[in-house]
Design a protein around this motif. Structure first.
Motif, PDB file in Angstrom:
ATOM      1  N   ALA A 136     -22.681 -31.978   3.566  1.00 13.76           N
ATOM      2  CA  ALA A 136     -22.469 -32.625   4.860  1.00 13.76           C
ATOM      3  C   ALA A 136     -20.980 -32.782   5.144  1.00 13.76           C
ATOM      4  O   ALA A 136     -20.529 -32.604   6.278  1.00 13.76           O
ATOM      5  N   GLY A 137     -20.195 -33.100   4.111  1.00 16.02           N
ATOM      6  CA  GLY A 137     -18.753 -33.232   4.274  1.00 16.02           C
ATOM      7  C   GLY A 137     -18.105 -31.921   4.686  1.00 16.02           C
ATOM      8  O   GLY A 137     -17.262 -31.893   5.581  1.00 16.02           O
ATOM      9  N   ALA A 138     -18.522 -30.830   4.046  1.00 18.32           N
ATOM     10  CA  ALA A 138     -17.982 -29.514   4.393  1.00 18.32           C
ATOM     11  C   ALA A 138     -18.358 -29.137   5.822  1.00 18.32           C
ATOM     12  O   ALA A 138     -17.525 -28.638   6.584  1.00 18.32           O
ATOM     13  N   LEU A 139     -19.596 -29.394   6.196  1.00 15.12           N
ATOM     14  CA  LEU A 139     -20.058 -29.078   7.547  1.00 15.12           C
ATOM     15  C   LEU A 139     -19.336 -29.915   8.593  1.00 15.12           C
ATOM     16  O   LEU A 139     -18.876 -29.397   9.615  1.00 15.12           O
ATOM     17  N   ALA A 140     -19.224 -31.218   8.339  1.00 11.71           N
ATOM     18  CA  ALA A 140     -18.537 -32.097   9.288  1.00 11.71           C
ATOM     19  C   ALA A 140     -17.075 -31.674   9.444  1.00 11.71           C
ATOM     20  O   ALA A 140     -16.546 -31.659  10.557  1.00 11.71           O
ATOM     21  N   GLY A 141     -16.444 -31.331   8.328  1.00  7.71           N
ATOM     22  CA  GLY A 141     -15.057 -30.871   8.392  1.00  7.71           C
ATOM     23  C   GLY A 141     -14.919 -29.607   9.218  1.00  7.71           C
ATOM     24  O   GLY A 141     -14.009 -29.486  10.044  1.00  7.71           O
ATOM     25  N   ALA A 142     -15.838 -28.658   9.022  1.00  6.38           N
ATOM     26  CA  ALA A 142     -15.787 -27.391   9.759  1.00  6.38           C
ATOM     27  C   ALA A 142     -16.022 -27.601  11.255  1.00  6.38           C
ATOM     28  O   ALA A 142     -15.479 -26.865  12.075  1.00  6.38           O
ATOM     29  N   CYS A 143     -16.834 -28.598  11.607  1.00  5.31           N
ATOM     30  CA  CYS A 143     -17.150 -28.878  13.015  1.00  5.31           C
ATOM     31  C   CYS A 143     -16.186 -29.861  13.658  1.00  5.31           C
ATOM     32  O   CYS A 143     -16.242 -30.083  14.865  1.00  5.31           O
ATOM     33  N   GLY A 144     -15.359 -30.504  12.844  1.00  4.52           N
ATOM     34  CA  GLY A 144     -14.507 -31.566  13.369  1.00  4.52           C
ATOM     35  C   GLY A 144     -15.309 -32.796  13.731  1.00  4.52           C
ATOM     36  O   GLY A 144     -14.909 -33.579  14.593  1.00  4.52           O
ATOM     37  N   ALA A 145     -16.428 -32.971  13.062  1.00  4.03           N
ATOM     38  CA  ALA A 145     -17.340 -34.088  13.361  1.00  4.03           C
ATOM     39  C   ALA A 145     -17.011 -35.313  12.512  1.00  4.03           C
ATOM     40  O   ALA A 145     -16.416 -35.203  11.440  1.00  4.03           O
ATOM     41  N   THR A 146     -17.426 -36.450  13.000  1.00  4.03           N
ATOM     42  CA  THR A 146     -17.388 -37.680  12.219  1.00  4.03           C
ATOM     43  C   THR A 146     -18.562 -37.640  11.255  1.00  4.03           C
ATOM     44  O   THR A 146     -19.678 -37.280  11.642  1.00  4.03           O
ATOM     45  N   LEU A 147     -18.322 -38.015  10.014  1.00  2.00           N
ATOM     46  CA  LEU A 147     -19.392 -38.093   9.016  1.00  2.00           C
ATOM     47  C   LEU A 147     -19.632 -39.550   8.682  1.00  2.00           C
ATOM     48  O   LEU A 147     -18.700 -40.278   8.342  1.00  2.00           O
ATOM     49  N   VAL A 148     -20.878 -39.963   8.802  1.00  2.00           N
ATOM     50  CA  VAL A 148     -21.280 -41.319   8.434  1.00  2.00           C
ATOM     51  C   VAL A 148     -22.139 -41.210   7.184  1.00  2.00           C
ATOM     52  O   VAL A 148     -23.214 -40.608   7.213  1.00  2.00           O
ATOM     53  N   VAL A 149     -21.653 -41.772   6.085  1.00  2.00           N
ATOM     54  CA  VAL A 149     -22.376 -41.766   4.816  1.00  2.00           C
ATOM     55  C   VAL A 149     -23.114 -43.091   4.701  1.00  2.00           C
ATOM     56  O   VAL A 149     -22.495 -44.156   4.754  1.00  2.00           O
ATOM     57  N   ALA A 150     -24.432 -43.012   4.540  1.00  2.00           N
ATOM     58  CA  ALA A 150     -25.261 -44.213   4.530  1.00  2.00           C
ATOM     59  C   ALA A 150     -26.011 -44.358   3.218  1.00  2.00           C
ATOM     60  O   ALA A 150     -26.457 -43.378   2.631  1.00  2.00           O
ATOM     61  N   CYS A 151     -26.153 -45.596   2.780  1.00  2.00           N
ATOM     62  CA  CYS A 151     -26.951 -45.922   1.604  1.00  2.00           C
ATOM     63  C   CYS A 151     -27.845 -47.101   1.949  1.00  2.00           C
ATOM     64  O   CYS A 151     -27.356 -48.154   2.362  1.00  2.00           O
ATOM     65  N   ALA A 152     -29.140 -46.905   1.805  1.00  2.00           N
ATOM     66  CA  ALA A 152     -30.092 -47.994   2.019  1.00  2.00           C
ATOM     67  C   ALA A 152     -30.189 -48.820   0.739  1.00  2.00           C
ATOM     68  O   ALA A 152     -30.039 -48.289  -0.363  1.00  2.00           O
ATOM     69  N   HIS A 153     -30.431 -50.097   0.890  1.00  2.00           N
ATOM     70  CA  HIS A 153     -30.589 -50.940  -0.302  1.00  2.00           C
ATOM     71  C   HIS A 153     -31.600 -52.042  -0.048  1.00  2.00           C
ATOM     72  O   HIS A 153     -31.841 -52.448   1.086  1.00  2.00           O
ATOM     73  N   LEU A 154     -32.189 -52.490  -1.137  1.00  2.00           N
ATOM     74  CA  LEU A 154     -33.098 -53.626  -1.106  1.00  2.00           C
ATOM     75  C   LEU A 154     -32.304 -54.899  -1.289  1.00  2.00           C
ATOM     76  O   LEU A 154     -31.252 -54.877  -1.936  1.00  2.00           O
TER      77      LEU A 154
END
Length: 152
Positions: free
Chosen positions: A24-42
């Motif tokens: 996802a990081g490589a793709l976002a970088g290639a597109c110039g997109a913002t990358l939002v990394v999410a982690c769900a937790h209990l």
């Protein structure tokens, strides 16, 4: 079709999920997109019996992150992985809830046009019987979903 503007990727800190983060990081970088990394937790006060029962049924595919501090550490590390893979604009978020609900909530809030998930859980009998994060997210997402091959 224009390039993706906002990409969301989920992680639980596992090696498999970090491979999806890197892609996802490589793709976002290639597109110039913002990358939002999410982690769900209990929540840490969650009934231990429910968590134990989920782990008994799901084994290695069980939702592992309990508490906001471990989730914050998970997304911090994943954000570094994404940056090293080429993402320029990386944001991280820890979200209370189940993995699929949390990812879809982040996709909605961020108005994302791509959700990236790993394929862990798709191939096993448990995933076919009980559902899996990638299958459920793909079925329910309102945006494009990229399922990254992260398991052997």
């Amino acid at each position: 079709m224009s390039a993706y503007r906002t990409v969301v990727v989920g992680t639980d800190g596992s090696e498999s999920s970090l491979r999806a983060v890197a892609r996802a990081g490589a793709l976002a970088g290639a597109c110039g997109a913002t990358l939002v990394v999410a982690c769900a937790h209990l929540p840490t006060e969650e009934d231990d019996r429910e968590l134990s029962r989920a782990r008994d049924v799901l084994g290695d595919e069980a939702y592992q992150v309990v508490g906001s501090t471990p989730a914050e550490e998970t997304v911090r590390h994943a954000g570094e992985v994404a940056s090293e893979a080429g993402a320029g604009d990386v944001r991280t978020v820890a979200v209370l809830g189940s993995p699929v609900e949390a990812l879809l909530d982040v996709v909605r809030r961020e108005d994302a046009d791509l959700l990236v998930v790993g394929n862990r859980g798709l191939n096993g009998i448990r995933g076919r019987l009980l559902g899996s994060v990638p299958a459920d997210a793909t079925r329910r997402s309102a945006c494009d979903v990229l399922v990254v091959h992260t398991t052997g």
